[in-house]
Motif scaffolding. Structure first.
Motif, PDB file in Angstrom:
ATOM      1  N   UNK A  89       0.832  -1.204   0.000  1.00  0.00           N
ATOM      2  CA  UNK A  89       0.000   0.000   0.000  1.00  0.00           C
ATOM      3  C   UNK A  89       0.872   1.262   0.000  1.00  0.00           C
ATOM      4  N   UNK A  90       2.008   1.174   0.691  1.00  0.00           N
ATOM      5  CA  UNK A  90       2.925   2.319   0.752  1.00  0.00           C
ATOM      6  C   UNK A  90       3.373   2.703  -0.649  1.00  0.00           C
ATOM      7  N   UNK A  91       3.747   1.646  -1.437  1.00  0.00           N
ATOM      8  CA  UNK A  91       4.205   1.902  -2.808  1.00  0.00           C
ATOM      9  C   UNK A  91       3.122   2.594  -3.622  1.00  0.00           C
ATOM     10  N   UNK A  92       1.870   2.151  -3.388  1.00  0.00           N
ATOM     11  CA  UNK A  92       0.769   2.655  -4.207  1.00  0.00           C
ATOM     12  C   UNK A  92       0.259   4.028  -3.738  1.00  0.00           C
ATOM     13  N   UNK A  93       0.120   4.182  -2.419  1.00  0.00           N
ATOM     14  CA  UNK A  93      -0.575   5.378  -1.924  1.00  0.00           C
ATOM     15  C   UNK A  93       0.273   6.306  -1.043  1.00  0.00           C
ATOM     16  N   UNK A  94       1.460   5.864  -0.644  1.00  0.00           N
ATOM     17  CA  UNK A  94       2.252   6.681   0.292  1.00  0.00           C
ATOM     18  C   UNK A  94       2.085   6.182   1.725  1.00  0.00           C
ATOM     19  N   UNK A  95       2.649   6.924   2.707  1.00  0.00           N
ATOM     20  CA  UNK A  95       2.704   6.391   4.087  1.00  0.00           C
ATOM     21  C   UNK A  95       1.379   6.414   4.855  1.00  0.00           C
ATOM     22  N   UNK A  96       0.361   7.159   4.339  1.00  0.00           N
ATOM     23  CA  UNK A  96      -0.929   7.165   5.044  1.00  0.00           C
ATOM     24  C   UNK A  96      -2.018   6.785   4.039  1.00  0.00           C
ATOM     25  N   UNK A  97      -2.795   5.741   4.352  1.00  0.00           N
ATOM     26  CA  UNK A  97      -3.813   5.286   3.388  1.00  0.00           C
ATOM     27  C   UNK A  97      -4.990   4.683   4.145  1.00  0.00           C
ATOM     28  N   UNK A  98      -6.100   4.485   3.416  1.00  0.00           N
ATOM     29  CA  UNK A  98      -7.275   3.919   4.089  1.00  0.00           C
ATOM     30  C   UNK A  98      -7.397   2.428   3.787  1.00  0.00           C
ATOM     31  N   UNK A  99      -8.106   1.709   4.650  1.00  0.00           N
ATOM     32  CA  UNK A  99      -8.326   0.275   4.449  1.00  0.00           C
ATOM     33  C   UNK A  99      -9.568  -0.133   5.223  1.00  0.00           C
ATOM     34  N   UNK A 100      -9.962  -1.400   5.051  1.00  0.00           N
ATOM     35  CA  UNK A 100     -11.134  -1.883   5.791  1.00  0.00           C
ATOM     36  C   UNK A 100     -10.838  -3.295   6.286  1.00  0.00           C
ATOM     37  N   UNK A 101     -11.037  -3.519   7.567  1.00  0.00           N
ATOM     38  CA  UNK A 101     -10.724  -4.815   8.167  1.00  0.00           C
ATOM     39  C   UNK A 101     -11.903  -5.264   9.013  1.00  0.00           C
ATOM     40  N   UNK A 102     -12.464  -6.406   8.669  1.00  0.00           N
ATOM     41  CA  UNK A 102     -13.632  -6.946   9.374  1.00  0.00           C
ATOM     42  C   UNK A 102     -14.705  -5.875   9.622  1.00  0.00           C
ATOM     43  N   UNK A 103     -14.987  -5.134   8.583  1.00  0.00           N
ATOM     44  CA  UNK A 103     -16.053  -4.124   8.676  1.00  0.00           C
ATOM     45  C   UNK A 103     -15.606  -2.829   9.338  1.00  0.00           C
ATOM     46  N   UNK A 104     -14.372  -2.776   9.833  1.00  0.00           N
ATOM     47  CA  UNK A 104     -13.918  -1.549  10.485  1.00  0.00           C
ATOM     48  C   UNK A 104     -13.105  -0.732   9.492  1.00  0.00           C
ATOM     49  N   UNK A 105     -13.548   0.479   9.221  1.00  0.00           N
ATOM     50  CA  UNK A 105     -12.820   1.323   8.276  1.00  0.00           C
ATOM     51  C   UNK A 105     -11.711   2.056   9.018  1.00  0.00           C
ATOM     52  N   UNK A 106     -10.559   2.118   8.379  1.00  0.00           N
ATOM     53  CA  UNK A 106      -9.413   2.662   9.115  1.00  0.00           C
ATOM     54  C   UNK A 106      -8.514   3.494   8.225  1.00  0.00           C
ATOM     55  N   UNK A 107      -7.819   4.455   8.860  1.00  0.00           N
ATOM     56  CA  UNK A 107      -6.718   5.140   8.199  1.00  0.00           C
ATOM     57  C   UNK A 107      -5.450   4.538   8.811  1.00  0.00           C
ATOM     58  N   UNK A 108      -4.652   3.914   7.941  1.00  0.00           N
ATOM     59  CA  UNK A 108      -3.450   3.218   8.407  1.00  0.00           C
ATOM     60  C   UNK A 108      -2.256   4.125   8.133  1.00  0.00           C
ATOM     61  N   UNK A 109      -1.346   4.204   9.098  1.00  0.00           N
ATOM     62  CA  UNK A 109      -0.215   5.098   8.877  1.00  0.00           C
ATOM     63  C   UNK A 109       1.119   4.448   9.214  1.00  0.00           C
ATOM     64  N   UNK A 110       2.106   4.716   8.331  1.00  0.00           N
ATOM     65  CA  UNK A 110       3.479   4.258   8.576  1.00  0.00           C
ATOM     66  C   UNK A 110       4.354   5.466   8.862  1.00  0.00           C
ATOM     67  N   UNK A 111       3.695   6.599   9.130  1.00  0.00           N
ATOM     68  CA  UNK A 111       4.419   7.849   9.357  1.00  0.00           C
ATOM     69  C   UNK A 111       4.568   8.050  10.872  1.00  0.00           C
TER      70      UNK A 111
END
Ligand code: HEM
Length: 519
Positions: A89-111
């Motif tokens: 995801x980092x390669x595609x969108x950068x260090x902060x991106x959104x995702x969905x896990x078991x119905x929980x929507x999240x902003x995931x960050x590697x920053x």
């Protein structure tokens, strides 16, 4: 459609039969109008569902994908390997991106800055949301209540260096007793480290009054059952792990009840005031309303302390042994430091805090273990309101996930991150970049305790013992629990441990900078 159609009466009739899978009779045959009505309602429901689920399009949330399958989203890909998932995801969108896990929507960050801002500046806009099955096990006294800040201070007080100073002798004795069991035997690393960690947790949480030993022993047997249940499917049926864990929690509450009663009745005020264990500190605690904590509240906090300390510290010790087994050079540097300290102490008394302060290389080793193996790979918070972090919007109800493992392996932040090299910590690290114990309101209260356990353990293991790995040094997999996933070896690493042949003591100081070559 027939205007006199009794819809409620119809439901009362068909729902019980639907549950019994009884589809006989004319009431199941829909008229043409009814079929059209159901289809139109279904269509609007789907439009509403997708609109609500993918409502991020209405906001300025970071780029990313919520997956094509509502609810599951990207769960499988994330669960298989969180680090690979984030790297892609980092390669595609950068260090902060959104995702969905078991119905929980999240902003995931590697920053690193994101997690700092989330937990320090925006702490009050987020909460820790525990799944219902976990809440049943550990209660909501600690994480959900208004007392969280006060109780965190209690935990910090029990586990701060000043308190540990008077407990170091017992902690060392427990580690030595544990290690002596390894001598001349082939041991399984995870299981054997866990026993040592458990004995220390019981001591820190419940003290060491000899008259309570029997109760403490019973609680020690219940803690592993309780801990296992936290990562089991929440099936409350006799025979399941979850059921056994819940029963263990109830028994623990009743045993703690006996301890509380004894202490309140037979301990003098002075003993209760000066005792350093967590249970005594909780007995002294007054809530914001000036009341004493109830037995359930005390059990909740003791349980969260057992939960927080078991697998984390065990994983740190187990990964340390693995890295030491891989590199003769690092082992040599640690042994040199141990021998130098031992020479200065004349091997007379127990270790002191001053001795542990001299374990400079061992401390760097611990940090490098926490970096490379990231014992707590990510932390989650749920937004109580729309929150903006450095231009990334986290809508209310969404999660903000800080990927500590990706931060710790980011080549832009660390030179050769794949190489295990304690000497990279010769230079002080920015707290923002390296935060293995978290930051802000929910930072680990046991940082000093975890460091102390690791220092004393490594010191005695390398000063007194040698070992040979039997079989392979296997990699870790993430033991995903409902709360924190922990790296656990795929199979037990087995060691044959024996007393070290004391070589002539040489004053050697560990090299300050080197890149170890793995054997
Ligand atoms: C190497 C060992 C350890 C590591 C790497 C570690 C790491 C962490 C991290 C990263 C958090 C923050 C989680 C978050 O932000 O959501 C945390 C929280 C916590 N840890 Fe530790 N921990 C360790 C050992 C321990 C020990 C030994 C104890 C207890 C005896 C403990 C008790 C707790 C508790 C109670 C919390 C919750 C704090 C809160 O929510 O306010 N930890 N730990």
């Amino acid at each position: 459609m027939n205007p006199t159609f009794d819809f409620r009466g119809h439901l009362r009739n068909v729902v019980p039969r639907f549950l019994l899978m009884d589809f006989r009779g004319p009431e199941w045959q829909l008229s043409h109008d009814q079929v059209v009505g159901v289809c139109v309602a279904g269509f609007f429901f789907l439009v509403w569902f997708f609109w609500e689920f993918y409502d991020d399009r209405r906001y300025n949330v970071p780029k990313g994908s919520l997956g094509w399958i509502p609810f599951f989203g990207e769960t499988l890909e994330f669960a298989r390997n969180p680090r690979d998932y984030t790297a892609r995801r980092f390669k595609k969108y950068g260090p902060v991106f959104k995702g969905c896990f078991l119905g929980l929507r999240a902003v995931v960050s590697m920053d690193p800055e994101f997690s700092q801002l989330r937990d320090v500046n925006g702490a009050e806009c987020f909460k820790i949301t525990l799944p219902r099955n976990l809440r049943a096990m550990i209660g909501d006294t600690y994480n959900m209540s208004a007392e969280q800040a006060g109780l965190q201070k209690v935990l910090l007080g029990v586990m701060q260096p000043e308190t540990l100073k008077s407990q170091i002798k017992e902690i060392e004795a427990l580690i030595l007793a544990g290690l002596s069991q390894w001598e001349g035997k082939t041991i399984g690393v995870w299981r054997s480290c866990k026993k040592i960690v458990l004995s220390i947790s019981v001591y820190v949480n419940l003290g060491h009054d000899p008259s309570e030993k029997k109760i403490r022993d019973q609680i020690s047997k219940l803690v592993p059952i309780f801990n296992e249940a936290l990562v089991a499917p929440p099936l409350y049926l006799p025979g399941t792990l979850y059921y056994r864990g819940y029963q263990a929690r109830l028994k623990m509450e009743s045993l703690l009840g006996q301890m509380v009663k004894r202490r309140r009745q037979s301990w003098s005020e002075n003993i209760l005031l000066t005792s350093k264990d967590l249970l005594s500190a909780l007995l002294r605690y007054k809530t914001t309303e000036g009341k004493e904590l109830s037995l359930k509240q005390i059990t909740d906090v003791i349980c969260i302390s057992f939960l927080g300390g078991q697998d984390t510290s065990t994983a740190a010790l187990s990964c340390t042994i693995k890295e030491l087994s891989k590199s003769a050079l690092i082992r040599k540097a640690v042994v040199a430091e141990c021998d130098a300290i031992e020479e200065r102490r004349f091997a007379s008394t127990s270790l002191t805090m001053a001795d542990t302060r001299n374990m400079l290389y061992i401390k760097k080793l611990f940090k490098e273990v926490l970096r490379k193996h990231t014992i707590v790979p990510f932390t989650q918070r749920q937004a109580k309101e729309d929150v903006d972090i450095n231009g990334s919007l986290i809508p209310r109800g969404w999660y903000a996930i800080a990927m500590l493992s990706s931060i710790n392996m980011n080549p832009k932040l660390w030179t050769n991150p794949e190489v295990f090299n304690p000497s990279r910590f010769d230079e002080p690290q920015q707290a923002k970049v390296f935060a293995p114990f978290g930051v802000g309101a929910h930072m680990c209260p046991a940082k000093a305790l975890a460091e102390l356990i690791s220092s004393i353990f490594v010191y005695h293991l390398l000063h007194k013992y040698e070992w040979k790995v039997e079989g392979k040094l296997v990699d870790e997999k993430l033991k995903t629990g409902a709360l924190l996933p922990i790296p656990v070896p795929k199979e037990e690493i087995r060691l044959l441990v024996r007393r070290r042949k004391m070589i002539a003591k040489k004053q050697m100081t560990p090299p300050s900078t080197f890149v170890p070559t793995h054997r």
